[in-house]
Design an enzyme around this catalytic site. Sequence first.
Site, PDB file in Angstrom:
ATOM      1  N   ASP A   1      16.873   3.907 -12.859  1.00 53.60           N
ATOM      2  CA  ASP A   1      17.406   4.123 -11.513  1.00 53.60           C
ATOM      3  C   ASP A   1      16.238   4.473 -10.599  1.00 53.60           C
ATOM      4  O   ASP A   1      15.233   5.017 -11.053  1.00 53.60           O
ATOM      5  CB  ASP A   1      18.434   5.270 -11.501  1.00 53.60           C
TER       6      ASP A   1
ATOM      7  N   ASP B   1      12.559   1.050  -9.218  1.00 48.42           N
ATOM      8  CA  ASP B   1      13.125   0.395  -8.037  1.00 48.42           C
ATOM      9  C   ASP B   1      13.350  -1.060  -8.437  1.00 48.42           C
ATOM     10  O   ASP B   1      12.396  -1.841  -8.561  1.00 48.42           O
ATOM     11  CB  ASP B   1      12.160   0.497  -6.857  1.00 48.42           C
TER      12      ASP B   1
ATOM     13  N   ASN C   1      22.927  -3.876 -12.290  1.00 49.13           N
ATOM     14  CA  ASN C   1      23.978  -3.178 -11.549  1.00 49.13           C
ATOM     15  C   ASN C   1      23.505  -2.590 -10.226  1.00 49.13           C
ATOM     16  O   ASN C   1      24.310  -2.386  -9.317  1.00 49.13           O
ATOM     17  CB  ASN C   1      24.536  -2.062 -12.458  1.00 49.13           C
TER      18      ASN C   1
ATOM     19  N   TYR D   1      25.723  -7.646   2.850  1.00 50.25           N
ATOM     20  CA  TYR D   1      26.278  -7.304   1.532  1.00 50.25           C
ATOM     21  C   TYR D   1      27.068  -8.493   0.972  1.00 50.25           C
ATOM     22  O   TYR D   1      26.884  -8.895  -0.189  1.00 50.25           O
ATOM     23  CB  TYR D   1      27.174  -6.069   1.646  1.00 50.25           C
TER      24      TYR D   1
ATOM     25  N   LYS E   1      26.093 -10.667  -2.445  1.00 55.95           N
ATOM     26  CA  LYS E   1      26.951 -10.743  -3.631  1.00 55.95           C
ATOM     27  C   LYS E   1      27.390 -12.190  -3.912  1.00 55.95           C
ATOM     28  O   LYS E   1      27.540 -12.587  -5.072  1.00 55.95           O
ATOM     29  CB  LYS E   1      28.162  -9.819  -3.455  1.00 55.95           C
TER      30      LYS E   1
ATOM     31  N   THR F   1      33.436   5.391  -5.950  1.00 55.50           N
ATOM     32  CA  THR F   1      32.117   5.856  -6.414  1.00 55.50           C
ATOM     33  C   THR F   1      31.398   6.435  -5.191  1.00 55.50           C
ATOM     34  O   THR F   1      31.859   6.248  -4.057  1.00 55.50           O
ATOM     35  CB  THR F   1      31.284   4.678  -6.966  1.00 55.50           C
TER      36      THR F   1
HETATM   37  N1  LIG Z   1      32.047   0.761  -6.068  1.00 51.46           N
HETATM   38  C1  LIG Z   1      32.620  -0.401  -5.787  1.00 51.46           C
HETATM   39  O1  LIG Z   1      33.751  -0.469  -5.320  1.00 51.46           O
HETATM   40  C2  LIG Z   1      31.871  -1.692  -6.005  1.00 51.46           C
HETATM   41  C3  LIG Z   1      32.562  -2.890  -5.815  1.00 51.46           C
HETATM   42  C4  LIG Z   1      31.910  -4.079  -6.030  1.00 51.46           C
HETATM   43  C5  LIG Z   1      30.588  -4.083  -6.411  1.00 51.46           C
HETATM   44  N2  LIG Z   1      29.944  -2.908  -6.572  1.00 51.46           N
HETATM   45  C6  LIG Z   1      28.554  -2.974  -6.976  1.00 51.46           C
HETATM   46  O2  LIG Z   1      28.380  -2.191  -8.138  1.00 51.46           O
HETATM   47  C7  LIG Z   1      27.049  -1.692  -8.166  1.00 51.46           C
HETATM   48  C8  LIG Z   1      27.083  -0.181  -8.351  1.00 51.46           C
HETATM   49  O3  LIG Z   1      27.763   0.389  -7.256  1.00 51.46           O
HETATM   50  P1  LIG Z   1      28.314   1.904  -7.276  1.00 51.46           P
HETATM   51  O4  LIG Z   1      29.597   1.878  -6.555  1.00 51.46           O
HETATM   52  O5  LIG Z   1      28.239   2.437  -8.632  1.00 51.46           O
HETATM   53  O6  LIG Z   1      27.235   2.591  -6.318  1.00 51.46           O
HETATM   54  P2  LIG Z   1      26.547   4.032  -6.404  1.00 51.46           P
HETATM   55  O7  LIG Z   1      25.954   4.238  -5.053  1.00 51.46           O
HETATM   56  O8  LIG Z   1      27.479   5.041  -6.941  1.00 51.46           O
HETATM   57  O9  LIG Z   1      25.382   3.820  -7.467  1.00 51.46           O
HETATM   58  C9  LIG Z   1      24.317   2.950  -7.215  1.00 51.46           C
HETATM   59  C10 LIG Z   1      23.129   3.399  -8.032  1.00 51.46           C
HETATM   60  O10 LIG Z   1      22.077   2.462  -7.766  1.00 51.46           O
HETATM   61  C11 LIG Z   1      20.890   3.186  -7.529  1.00 51.46           C
HETATM   62  N3  LIG Z   1      19.991   2.387  -6.693  1.00 51.46           N
HETATM   63  C12 LIG Z   1      20.029   2.165  -5.353  1.00 51.46           C
HETATM   64  N4  LIG Z   1      18.986   1.419  -4.976  1.00 51.46           N
HETATM   65  C13 LIG Z   1      18.282   1.146  -6.093  1.00 51.46           C
HETATM   66  C14 LIG Z   1      17.099   0.417  -6.348  1.00 51.46           C
HETATM   67  N5  LIG Z   1      16.403  -0.168  -5.370  1.00 51.46           N
HETATM   68  N6  LIG Z   1      16.667   0.316  -7.625  1.00 51.46           N
HETATM   69  C15 LIG Z   1      17.332   0.945  -8.632  1.00 51.46           C
HETATM   70  N7  LIG Z   1      18.446   1.669  -8.455  1.00 51.46           N
HETATM   71  C16 LIG Z   1      18.909   1.762  -7.183  1.00 51.46           C
HETATM   72  C17 LIG Z   1      21.320   4.472  -6.858  1.00 51.46           C
HETATM   73  O11 LIG Z   1      20.329   5.495  -6.965  1.00 51.46           O
HETATM   74  C18 LIG Z   1      22.596   4.775  -7.620  1.00 51.46           C
HETATM   75  O12 LIG Z   1      22.342   5.551  -8.769  1.00 51.46           O
HETATM   76  C19 LIG Z   1      26.388  -2.157  -6.875  1.00 51.46           C
HETATM   77  O13 LIG Z   1      25.684  -3.352  -7.108  1.00 51.46           O
HETATM   78  C20 LIG Z   1      27.566  -2.421  -5.980  1.00 51.46           C
HETATM   79  O14 LIG Z   1      27.270  -3.327  -4.944  1.00 51.46           O
HETATM   80  C21 LIG Z   1      30.541  -1.703  -6.380  1.00 51.46           C
END
Ligand SMILES: NC(=O)c1ccc[n+]([C@@H]2O[C@H](COP(=O)([O-])OP(=O)(O)OC[C@H]3O[C@@H](n4cnc5c(N)ncnc54)[C@H](O)[C@@H]3O)[C@@H](O)[C@H]2O)c1
Length: 267
Positions: free
Chosen positions: A39, A65, A92, A160, A164, A195
Site C-alpha cells: 500500500d 505506490d 486493487n 474514474y 475503470k 469503505t
Molecule cells: N468501495 C467501492 O464501492 C468500490 C466499487 C468499485 C470499485 N472499487 C475499487 O476497489 C478498489 C479499492 O477501493 P476501496 O473502496 O477499498 O478504497 P479505500 O480507499 O478504502 O482503499 C484504497 C487503498 O488503496 C491505497 N492506495 C491509494 N493510492 C494508492 C497508490 N497510488 N498505490 C498503492 N495504494 C494506494 C490506499 O492507501 C488505501 O489503502 C479501488 O480500485 C476502487 O476503485 C471500489
Amino acid sequence: MTTPLLGGKVAMVTGGGSGLGRAGALALARAGARVAVTDVSAAGAASTADAIAEAGGNAIALTCDAGDSKSVQATIAAVAERCARIDVLYNNAGIAPVGEDGSVADMADEAWERVIRINLTSVFLCSKYAIPHLAKAGGGAIVNTASSMAHVPLGMMDAYAASKAGVAGLTRSMAAGCAKHGIRVNAISPGYVDTPMNSMIFSADELRAGFAAGHMTGLQTAEEIADLVVFLASDLSRSMTGATVNCDRGWTAFKMPEILARAMAGG
Ligand SMILES: NC(=O)c1ccc[n+]([C@@H]2O[C@H](COP(=O)([O-])OP(=O)(O)OC[C@H]3O[C@@H](n4cnc5c(N)ncnc54)[C@H](O)[C@@H]3O)[C@@H](O)[C@H]2O)c1
C-alpha cells in the site's frame, strides 16, 4: 479432507491497507496463500499484515505506490526475494477523489492524470513487472479491479469511469498475451461498498438509502468481493480468463432508483 485452495501460493495485493484490498488480503490468507500486502500507506499495509498474522496467516507488508514505475519495480523484486515466488497479483489500488474528479469540462488536467495513473496505469505497471514471476512459478492469476462505473457511470466522475472502463478493456486484451504463460487475467466490477473511499456517500442518510435500494438484494460487503477474489485467484476459476465479472448485487442490471436520482440532484 480438504487442501487450502491457495496453499503454497504467494499473492501480492496492491492497496491492501484498507477496504476491499484489506478484505481481499485477509481472504487470500485464509485460503492458504502467503500474502504480500502492499500500500502507499505504510501503516495501512502493516495493519493488514498484522491482522493476517493475528488470525494465524502468513503475510509481509511493503510500502508501494502502485502508480509509480520505480516503486512497483522495487516492491515486486522485494516480494519475489522474500517470498521466493509470486502466483497471484490482485490489482486493487485505486482512488475516487470526489470534487477533484468531475465532468471533463470542469476537471483540472492534473486530476485526470492522477486518477488514470493510480487506477489504470497501476494495473499496467504491476502486471508488467509481476508477469515474469508468475510465469516462472508455472502460471498464475491476475485479478483486476474495475467498477460498476465502467458500465453504468454516475455522470459525475468522468476520469474514474474512464479508468475503470480502461481496466475492463486491458483485462480482455492482457488475457490473450498472458495465456501463453499459463496466466489467467480477470477483473471484478463491484457495486457500491461502504469503505473509506465511499465515506461521503454512506454518511448521508438519503444517499445511503438510495444506494441500498439500487442494489437488488441490499448493500454488499467487502467480504463478498473478497470471496470472488479468492475464486478468481484459484483453480476453481480455471476456465475463466479475459472476463470482467459484475459482483454488485444487481446494480448494473437495475435502473437507478428515483430516490437516488433525486438525492444526487440535490433534492
Ligand atoms: N468501495 C467501492 O464501492 C468500490 C466499487 C468499485 C470499485 N472499487 C475499487 O476497489 C478498489 C479499492 O477501493 P476501496 O473502496 O477499498 O478504497 P479505500 O480507499 O478504502 O482503499 C484504497 C487503498 O488503496 C491505497 N492506495 C491509494 N493510492 C494508492 C497508490 N497510488 N498505490 C498503492 N495504494 C494506494 C490506499 O492507501 C488505501 O489503502 C479501488 O480500485 C476502487 O476503485 C471500489
